[in-house]
Design a protein around this motif. Structure first.
Motif, mmCIF file in Angstrom:
data_model
loop_
_atom_site.group_PDB
_atom_site.id
_atom_site.type_symbol
_atom_site.label_atom_id
_atom_site.label_comp_id
_atom_site.label_asym_id
_atom_site.label_seq_id
_atom_site.Cartn_x
_atom_site.Cartn_y
_atom_site.Cartn_z
ATOM 1 N N CYS A 30 35.914 51.986 25.185
ATOM 2 C CA CYS A 30 35.185 53.154 25.687
ATOM 3 C C CYS A 30 34.186 52.747 26.768
ATOM 4 O O CYS A 30 34.042 53.443 27.790
ATOM 5 N N PHE A 31 33.513 51.640 26.545
ATOM 6 C CA PHE A 31 32.558 51.147 27.536
ATOM 7 C C PHE A 31 33.281 50.787 28.828
ATOM 8 O O PHE A 31 32.820 51.102 29.934
ATOM 9 N N ALA A 32 34.424 50.125 28.700
ATOM 10 C CA ALA A 32 35.194 49.728 29.879
ATOM 11 C C ALA A 32 35.699 50.949 30.644
ATOM 12 O O ALA A 32 35.642 50.991 31.882
ATOM 13 N N VAL A 33 36.183 51.947 29.918
ATOM 14 C CA VAL A 33 36.685 53.165 30.564
ATOM 15 C C VAL A 33 35.540 53.904 31.259
ATOM 16 O O VAL A 33 35.730 54.487 32.335
ATOM 17 N N THR A 34 34.358 53.880 30.662
ATOM 18 C CA THR A 34 33.194 54.509 31.288
ATOM 19 C C THR A 34 32.869 53.842 32.620
ATOM 20 O O THR A 34 32.597 54.521 33.620
ATOM 21 N N ILE A 35 32.897 52.510 32.643
ATOM 22 C CA ILE A 35 32.663 51.778 33.896
ATOM 23 C C ILE A 35 33.702 52.189 34.937
ATOM 24 O O ILE A 35 33.366 52.428 36.106
ATOM 25 N N CYS A 36 34.943 52.288 34.516
ATOM 26 C CA CYS A 36 36.019 52.675 35.429
ATOM 27 C C CYS A 36 35.803 54.084 35.962
ATOM 28 O O CYS A 36 35.961 54.333 37.166
ATOM 29 N N ALA A 37 35.433 55.019 35.090
ATOM 30 C CA ALA A 37 35.226 56.402 35.508
ATOM 31 C C ALA A 37 34.071 56.522 36.497
ATOM 32 O O ALA A 37 34.181 57.221 37.517
ATOM 33 N N VAL A 38 32.964 55.829 36.209
ATOM 34 C CA VAL A 38 31.819 55.860 37.120
ATOM 35 C C VAL A 38 32.194 55.258 38.470
ATOM 36 O O VAL A 38 31.800 55.758 39.528
ATOM 37 N N THR A 39 32.985 54.176 38.435
ATOM 38 C CA THR A 39 33.439 53.539 39.673
ATOM 39 C C THR A 39 34.249 54.515 40.518
ATOM 40 O O THR A 39 34.032 54.647 41.730
ATOM 41 N N ILE A 40 35.188 55.202 39.889
ATOM 42 C CA ILE A 40 36.055 56.137 40.628
ATOM 43 C C ILE A 40 35.257 57.297 41.190
ATOM 44 O O ILE A 40 35.389 57.655 42.375
ATOM 45 N N VAL A 41 34.412 57.907 40.358
ATOM 46 C CA VAL A 41 33.657 59.076 40.798
ATOM 47 C C VAL A 41 32.665 58.718 41.909
ATOM 48 O O VAL A 41 32.631 59.365 42.963
ATOM 49 N N SER A 42 31.863 57.674 41.695
ATOM 50 C CA SER A 42 30.826 57.330 42.664
ATOM 51 C C SER A 42 31.411 56.906 44.005
ATOM 52 O O SER A 42 30.955 57.342 45.063
ATOM 53 N N THR A 84 44.131 46.448 28.783
ATOM 54 C CA THR A 84 45.184 45.930 27.900
ATOM 55 C C THR A 84 44.752 44.643 27.220
ATOM 56 O O THR A 84 44.954 44.455 26.019
ATOM 57 N N ALA A 85 44.158 43.742 28.002
ATOM 58 C CA ALA A 85 43.684 42.479 27.425
ATOM 59 C C ALA A 85 42.576 42.714 26.407
ATOM 60 O O ALA A 85 42.514 42.047 25.366
ATOM 61 N N LEU A 86 41.691 43.682 26.676
ATOM 62 C CA LEU A 86 40.636 44.008 25.723
ATOM 63 C C LEU A 86 41.214 44.555 24.423
ATOM 64 O O LEU A 86 40.766 44.205 23.325
ATOM 65 N N SER A 167 46.371 26.730 40.004
ATOM 66 C CA SER A 167 47.118 27.562 39.053
ATOM 67 C C SER A 167 46.208 28.607 38.440
ATOM 68 O O SER A 167 44.985 28.424 38.367
ATOM 69 N N ILE A 168 46.803 29.706 38.014
ATOM 70 C CA ILE A 168 46.075 30.806 37.395
ATOM 71 C C ILE A 168 46.491 30.896 35.933
ATOM 72 O O ILE A 168 47.684 30.918 35.622
ATOM 73 N N ILE A 169 45.495 30.925 35.058
ATOM 74 C CA ILE A 169 45.777 31.019 33.626
ATOM 75 C C ILE A 169 44.901 32.106 33.016
ATOM 76 O O ILE A 169 43.965 32.598 33.649
ATOM 77 N N TYR A 170 45.215 32.467 31.782
ATOM 78 C CA TYR A 170 44.454 33.487 31.066
ATOM 79 C C TYR A 170 43.363 32.832 30.230
ATOM 80 O O TYR A 170 43.612 31.875 29.501
ATOM 81 N N TYR A 171 42.151 33.360 30.338
ATOM 82 C CA TYR A 171 41.019 32.897 29.541
ATOM 83 C C TYR A 171 40.709 33.955 28.486
ATOM 84 O O TYR A 171 40.165 35.018 28.820
ATOM 85 N N PRO A 172 41.067 33.698 27.235
ATOM 86 C CA PRO A 172 40.961 34.734 26.193
ATOM 87 C C PRO A 172 39.561 35.313 26.014
ATOM 88 O O PRO A 172 39.407 36.522 25.835
ATOM 89 N N LYS A 173 38.526 34.471 26.051
ATOM 90 C CA LYS A 173 37.183 34.976 25.783
ATOM 91 C C LYS A 173 36.675 35.919 26.871
ATOM 92 O O LYS A 173 35.868 36.813 26.603
ATOM 93 N N THR A 174 37.129 35.741 28.095
ATOM 94 C CA THR A 174 36.708 36.621 29.190
ATOM 95 C C THR A 174 37.652 37.802 29.379
ATOM 96 O O THR A 174 37.304 38.761 30.056
ATOM 97 N N ALA A 175 38.849 37.707 28.782
ATOM 98 C CA ALA A 175 39.887 38.730 28.956
ATOM 99 C C ALA A 175 40.310 38.835 30.418
ATOM 100 O O ALA A 175 40.674 39.914 30.902
ATOM 101 N N LEU A 176 40.264 37.705 31.136
ATOM 102 C CA LEU A 176 40.613 37.676 32.544
ATOM 103 C C LEU A 176 41.591 36.544 32.839
ATOM 104 O O LEU A 176 41.539 35.490 32.198
ATOM 105 N N CYS A 177 42.458 36.772 33.805
ATOM 106 C CA CYS A 177 43.258 35.689 34.377
ATOM 107 C C CYS A 177 42.497 35.162 35.591
ATOM 108 O O CYS A 177 42.027 35.943 36.426
ATOM 109 N N SER A 178 42.377 33.846 35.684
ATOM 110 C CA SER A 178 41.586 33.267 36.759
ATOM 111 C C SER A 178 42.120 31.883 37.108
ATOM 112 O O SER A 178 43.020 31.361 36.448
ATOM 113 N N ILE A 179 41.559 31.292 38.165
ATOM 114 C CA ILE A 179 41.942 29.952 38.579
ATOM 115 C C ILE A 179 41.671 28.974 37.443
ATOM 116 O O ILE A 179 40.599 28.996 36.823
ATOM 117 N N GLU A 180 42.626 28.122 37.150
ATOM 118 C CA GLU A 180 42.447 27.131 36.100
ATOM 119 C C GLU A 180 41.371 26.133 36.529
ATOM 120 O O GLU A 180 41.446 25.529 37.599
#
Length: 327
Positions: A30-42, A84-86, A167-180
């Protein structure tokens, strides 16, 4: 990195890898979706206001509109993958999607930095070197070239991991794919740092603007012209507020991500909640960028309100068409 969802027919994993309860997962989403909604609207309001109102067609505002487009790209392209990762606590979309996410994330972040750099340079030259400002920013061809440059450089400089360098890998604690972050990727990581001097130049530009405005205020006030002195003080106040806001947004939203990377590089264990909070701050930047420039710019602030009222009026007309046809 997991590439398949949990077994069974349920679309939600039966057991979260981090032991989160279903309620905690829902709160985070819900928090993530709120950030997304504010981003789109603003950001949508910023773009509509600049495009609809002719008096907002300025050099700085064209950069702000471009910045809004990058943040909208974050909302529509990156955030759904982040959701999805969250939800699963793992990456279930495969290696190709992970590579795309990591690449797009770095490109968008650095395009935003480049645009902030162009805004800072434009303001700096306008205050300190007016002749050079006229040559560089008054030409439509130059403006298009600068806008393309702000996108092209990150798109090229962050493509090597897609071609095998880094290389790009997934970091579980951040829920992000990033540079290894590893010893084998030190050359590319060094290249990334050296190829992005924007933060330092932005700080330099705003510092010089502050000094110049302060100098001008002393000169104006020394002439005992009270009206001019008040105008200079007002201009200084606006620049100082904007500068402070830009620095704070950058430091609060982006620096924690660097800290997270350092923790991984140093193999220092930190709670998952800490890394997750850093990620939320990173995406919050997309909601705050245009809010800062829009709210602290009186013209944009008034234009956003006007655009919002127009959008509401148009919606009311669509919902009640009979009201407009009555005599």
């Amino acid at each position: 990195m997991a590439t398949n969802p949990s077994q069974g027919n349920s679309t939600i994993p039966r057991k979260d890898p981090f032991g989160r309860s279903e309620a905690q997962i829902i709160v985070e989403l819900c928090f993530a979706v709120t950030i997304c909604a504010v981003t789109i609207v603003s950001n949508s309001l910023i773009v509509l206001a600049i495009k609809r109102l002719r008096y907002l067609d300025t050099t700085t505002n064209s950069f702000i509109a471009n910045l809004a487009y990058t943040d909208l790209g974050t909302a529509f392209v990156l955030m759904p993958l982040w959701f999805t990762a969250l939800a699963y606590g793992d990456w279930i979309l495969g290696k190709v999607a992970c590579n795309f996410f990591g690449y797009a994330k770095f490109v968008i972040i650095n395009v935003s930095l480049n645009i902030l750099l162009l805004i800072a340079l434009e303001r700096y030259l306008k205050v300190v070197k007016t002749k050079l400002h006229r040559k560089l920013f008054r030409s439509r061809k130059n403006m298009i070239g600068l806008q393309v440059f702000s996108w092209l450089v990150p798109a090229l400089s962050y493509s090597p991991p897609l071609l095998g360098w880094g290389s790009i890998i997934y970091y579980p604690k951040t829920a992000l794919c990033s540079i290894e972050i590893s010893a084998k990727n030190v050359p590319y990581l060094s290249f990334m740092v050296l190829s992005q001097p924007s933060p330092y130049i932005v700080c330099f530009c705003y510092y010089k603007i502050f000094r110049q405005v302060q100098h001008n205020r002393v000169q104006v006030c020394s002439r005992k012209n009270r009206a001019a002195c008040l105008r200079a003080q007002e201009a200084e106040s606006k620049i100082l507020k904007t500068t402070f806001a830009v620095v704070c947004v950058f430091a609060i939203c982006l620096t924690p991500t660097v800290i997270s990377a350092v923790l991984y590089a140093a193999d220092i264990s930190a709670p998952r909640l800490v890394h997750a909070a850093f990620t939320f701050l990173l995406f919050s930047n997309s909601a705050l960028n245009c809010l800062v420039y829009g709210y602290m710019n009186p013209q944009l602030k008034a234009a956003i309100k006007k655009t919002f009222k127009c959008c509401r009026a148009s919606k009311d007309e669509e919902e009640n068409p009979s009201a407009n046809t009555e005599l």
